[in-house]
Design an enzyme around this catalytic site. Structure first.
Site: not given
Ligand code: THU
Length: 130
Positions: A39, A41, A50, A52, A83, A86
């Site tokens: 991920n 941000e 994310c 994925e 999520c 994804c």
């Molecule tokens: N996140 C992912 O990278 N993948 C997921 O399946 C769930 C959430 C990340 C997004 C964000 O940077 C952090 O987790 C918190 O939501």
């Protein structure tokens, strides 16, 4: 290559200063190549991506379009499900019977299929009115 291990390694590179929740993802594609994502941000929160999504982008850029297996890992009490967005992104490149392994950094895993992850998936057939 162990996909969970690969996901754990790339997770270390996650850029998650806002949520402090690092996630790693590893995809084994049809060619056998393993693609990684974490991920990433952003201070403008909705711009974050994310793990994925990163792995899928790497896969497509690498010339693969078929997911054979995927693993996702995070430091959470229970294996964190992908999520909603994804799930749809994975379904674009994976058949329903493809295995998704969700893992924690403490060694818990849960394996399910893409169809279980996203029942009632929206697909190209839903746009077919002929
Ligand atoms: N996140 C992912 O990278 N993948 C997921 O399946 C769930 C959430 C990340 C997004 C964000 O940077 C952090 O987790 C918190 O939501």
């Amino acid at each position: 290559m162990d996909l969970v291990k690969a996901a754990a390694e790339v997770r270390e590179h996650a850029w998650a200063p806002y949520s402090r929740f690092k996630v790693g993802a590893a995809i084994r594609a049809a060619s056998g190549t393993v693609y990684l994502g974490c991920n990433v941000e952003n201070v403008a929160y909705p711009e974050g991506t994310c793990a994925e999504a990163g792995a899928i982008a790497a896969m497509v850029a690498g010339g693969d379009t078929v997911i054979e297996e995927i693993a996702v890992i995070a430091d959470s009490p229970e294996p964190v499900p992908c999520c909603g967005g994804c799930r749809q992104k994975i379904a674009e490149f994976a058949d329903g019977d493809v295995k998704v392994t969700l893992a924690t950094t403490e060694g818990k895993t849960r394996t399910l299929t893409v169809a279980e992850l996203l029942p009632g998936v929206f697909s190209a057939a839903h746009m077919d009115r002929a």
